[in-house]
Scaffold this motif. Structure first.
Motif, mmCIF file in Angstrom:
data_model
loop_
_atom_site.group_PDB
_atom_site.id
_atom_site.type_symbol
_atom_site.label_atom_id
_atom_site.label_comp_id
_atom_site.label_asym_id
_atom_site.label_seq_id
_atom_site.Cartn_x
_atom_site.Cartn_y
_atom_site.Cartn_z
ATOM 1 N N ILE A 198 0.829 -1.207 0.000
ATOM 2 C CA ILE A 198 0.000 0.000 0.000
ATOM 3 C C ILE A 198 0.862 1.256 0.000
ATOM 4 C CG2 ILE A 198 -1.672 1.312 1.386
ATOM 5 C CD1 ILE A 198 -2.964 -1.309 2.125
ATOM 6 N N GLN A 199 2.092 1.158 0.481
ATOM 7 C CA GLN A 199 3.007 2.293 0.426
ATOM 8 C C GLN A 199 3.346 2.692 -1.013
ATOM 9 O OE1 GLN A 199 4.203 4.213 3.018
ATOM 10 N NE2 GLN A 199 2.725 3.034 4.230
ATOM 11 N N LEU A 200 3.082 1.798 -1.966
ATOM 12 C CA LEU A 200 3.360 2.071 -3.380
ATOM 13 C C LEU A 200 2.165 2.701 -4.085
ATOM 14 C CD1 LEU A 200 5.140 -1.285 -4.336
ATOM 15 C CD2 LEU A 200 6.186 0.820 -3.471
ATOM 16 N N GLU A 201 1.143 3.078 -3.343
ATOM 17 C CA GLU A 201 -0.079 3.607 -3.964
ATOM 18 C C GLU A 201 0.195 4.827 -4.824
ATOM 19 O OE1 GLU A 201 -4.515 5.294 -2.704
ATOM 20 O OE2 GLU A 201 -3.108 4.605 -1.158
ATOM 21 N N GLU A 202 0.942 5.778 -4.307
ATOM 22 C CA GLU A 202 1.206 6.993 -5.081
ATOM 23 C C GLU A 202 2.018 6.709 -6.335
ATOM 24 O OE1 GLU A 202 2.920 10.027 -2.716
ATOM 25 O OE2 GLU A 202 1.219 10.182 -1.328
ATOM 26 N N LYS A 203 2.799 5.650 -6.322
ATOM 27 C CA LYS A 203 3.635 5.315 -7.470
ATOM 28 C C LYS A 203 2.823 4.674 -8.587
ATOM 29 C CE LYS A 203 7.768 2.575 -8.661
ATOM 30 N NZ LYS A 203 8.647 3.668 -9.089
ATOM 31 N N PHE A 204 1.817 3.858 -8.236
ATOM 32 C CA PHE A 204 1.110 3.076 -9.247
ATOM 33 C C PHE A 204 -0.352 3.464 -9.440
ATOM 34 C CE2 PHE A 204 4.659 0.211 -8.211
ATOM 35 C CZ PHE A 204 5.127 -0.036 -9.496
ATOM 36 N N THR A 222 -6.699 4.023 -11.973
ATOM 37 C CA THR A 222 -6.199 5.339 -11.571
ATOM 38 C C THR A 222 -6.834 5.814 -10.268
ATOM 39 O OG1 THR A 222 -7.905 6.412 -12.931
ATOM 40 C CG2 THR A 222 -5.753 6.025 -13.947
ATOM 41 N N TYR A 223 -7.953 5.204 -9.895
ATOM 42 C CA TYR A 223 -8.625 5.584 -8.650
ATOM 43 C C TYR A 223 -9.429 4.385 -8.176
ATOM 44 C CZ TYR A 223 -11.491 8.182 -5.304
ATOM 45 O OH TYR A 223 -12.110 8.620 -4.149
ATOM 46 N N VAL A 224 -9.350 4.093 -6.873
ATOM 47 C CA VAL A 224 -10.081 2.962 -6.296
ATOM 48 C C VAL A 224 -10.684 3.405 -4.975
ATOM 49 C CG1 VAL A 224 -9.949 0.583 -5.490
ATOM 50 C CG2 VAL A 224 -8.460 1.342 -7.356
ATOM 51 N N CYS A 244 -5.085 -3.917 -6.704
ATOM 52 C CA CYS A 244 -5.090 -2.945 -7.800
ATOM 53 C C CYS A 244 -3.694 -2.393 -8.058
ATOM 54 C CB CYS A 244 -6.066 -1.809 -7.491
ATOM 55 S SG CYS A 244 -7.802 -2.295 -7.486
ATOM 56 N N ILE A 245 -2.934 -2.158 -7.002
ATOM 57 C CA ILE A 245 -1.556 -1.677 -7.148
ATOM 58 C C ILE A 245 -0.707 -2.725 -7.858
ATOM 59 C CG2 ILE A 245 0.535 -1.077 -5.859
ATOM 60 C CD1 ILE A 245 -1.330 0.145 -3.716
ATOM 61 N N LEU A 246 -0.827 -3.985 -7.430
ATOM 62 C CA LEU A 246 -0.061 -5.057 -8.065
ATOM 63 C C LEU A 246 -0.501 -5.270 -9.510
ATOM 64 C CD1 LEU A 246 0.027 -7.616 -5.103
ATOM 65 C CD2 LEU A 246 1.938 -6.258 -5.976
ATOM 66 N N HIS A 247 -1.792 -5.122 -9.769
ATOM 67 C CA HIS A 247 -2.304 -5.233 -11.136
ATOM 68 C C HIS A 247 -1.650 -4.186 -12.047
ATOM 69 C CE1 HIS A 247 -5.280 -5.270 -14.442
ATOM 70 N NE2 HIS A 247 -5.229 -3.953 -14.337
#
Length: 417
Positions: free
Chosen positions: A157-163, A232-234, A350-353
């Motif tokens: 989840i820390q990668l949310e802003e990246k992906f 792009t948004y979840v 969603c981030i991993l996707h």
């Protein structure tokens, strides 16, 4: 006088007897404590060889379990079917582990590497299994598996802003630019929006609020995606009974809101409201691709709905690929986690996707999803014509939609494609 003297002597005798009795009791207790200490010391000396033997046995068992885990990790990473096991190839897996270490704050523990923790996490997402099954394969306790799962979940989840980046509208999508069916009509379109229902685990008293379309409790997840199928948004967590329009209105006004750049818009289905930033199909007119498979469009509204559905189909395909990759959010079985944790799981999926769509796309899954959508479209209601009253933004959306439909029909009749 003699009577008083006798009384004094009896009192002194009584005190003397009490002193002697206390002195005897004290000695008895001391002797008993001494005996207890001797027995305890003897037991410790007797058990010491056994403790050495048990320690040696545990060490041997620990080494055996570590060897099994090492062999299992080699099999996962080196196997040709790595993508079937953890939904990505060895290269993408190692790159993800490195990214989680550098940007997600994931650290190895004294006895577990980052690769092992991430592999267990991905296997749970990819197969929807319970922690006790992973505990058997990796020879770890259930508590350790649970700890590693949540640790990796936080790091992803820390990668949310990246992906999970919302588009700024500065560029037109390649999928639109390269198609004469969509360009220039949808040149200002930045993506598609829809909702999907995912089974939820809730207390019995909350179940009625979460029991919407399905026979079981679900949460209604709103998402936006671009036409390359990246989210792009979840916005997860809404009850299954909540309407898509209600959730979308909340998404447009909350602190972490859905942003629509000036002059741009998203495509939505007929269940959403029409706005200048949300372009819905014409109500009361065919708007699913299946309906046009044999009968071509007969008027501007039908042509608009056909191409609108063809372009908006990206969000259905994105949801399909997401659930194919990570069955933990696609299963109809009751999940093992409550809504707060499941919201994080959906976000992590969603981030991993998005990461995998760029680092390791799977054409096989995409083909399967396209076949399923074509042959089994989602059921929908035929919605009658409806106009929102006293809403200037809805009127602007109507003008935009009519303009696009008119331009499409003019070009289509002169050169049908």
């Amino acid at each position: 006088m003699d009577r008083q003297e006798n009384k004094r002597r009896r009192v002194l005798q009584i005190w003397e007897w009490r002193r002697r009795l206390w002195d005897w009791e004290w000695r008895r207790r001391m002797a008993l404590a001494y005996v207890v200490c001797l027995v305890a010391y003897w037991l410790i000396l007797r058990r010491r060889p056994q403790r050495r033997q048990v320690t040696y046995s545990i060490s041997s068992l620990s080494l055996e379990r570590r060897s099994i885990r090492d062999e299992l990790m080699r099999e996962i990473i080196g196997n040709k079917k790595c993508r079937d096991i953890i939904r990505m190839g060895p290269g993408a897996f190692l790159d993800l582990c490195d990214m989680l270490r550098k940007e997600g704050g994931l650290q190895p523990t004294q006895r577990a590497t980052i690769e092992e923790q991430v592999a267990k996490f991905l296997y749970i997402l990819s197969h929807g299994v319970k922690h006790r099954e992973i505990s058997f394969f990796f020879r770890r306790s259930g508590e350790t598996i649970n700890h590693h799962f949540h640790q990796v979940l936080r790091s992803v989840i820390q990668l949310e802003e990246k992906f999970l980046k919302q588009p700024d509208g500065s560029q037109t999508s390649i999928e639109i630019l390269n198609s004469s069916r969509f360009f220039p009509y949808f040149k200002d379109c930045i993506g598609a929006i829809d909702g999907t229902h995912i089974r939820a685990k809730v207390p019995i008293e909350d179940a009625p609020r979460y029991r919407g379309r399905k026979d079981y409790p679900t949460q209604n997840v709103l998402a936006a995606c671009t036409f390359d199928l990246k989210f792009t948004y979840v916005l997860p967590g809404w009850e299954g009974t909540a309407s898509d329009s209600r959730i979308l209105k909340n998404a447009l006004s909350r602190r972490d809101k859905l942003k629509v750049p000036q002059g741009k818009y998203y495509l939505v289905d007929a269940g959403f409201m029409l706005r200048s930033t949300l372009l819905a199909p014409y109500r009361g007119v065919r708007y699913h691709l299946k309906e046009y498979s044999r009968n071509p469009p007969q008027n501007p509204k039908e042509l608009f709905n056909l191409r609108h559905a063809s372009l908006r189909n990206a969000i259905e395909r994105a949801f399909g690929v997401l659930k194919k990759r990570f069955p933990i959010i696609a299963s109809s079985n009751e999940p093992s986690y409550g809504v707060p944790t499941q919201k994080k799981i959906i976000l992590a999926c969603c981030i991993l996707h998005n990461y995998l769509m760029g680092a390791d796309p799977d054409d096989k899954i995409l083909h399967e999803v396209d076949e399923e959508i074509l042959n089994n479209p989602e059921p929908h209601e035929q919605l009658g014509a409806q106009r929102e009253r006293n809403n200037e933004d809805a009127a602007q959306g109507e003008i935009l939609r009519n303009s696009i439909a008119t331009d499409m029909w003019r070009d289509y009749t002169s050169n049908p494609t």
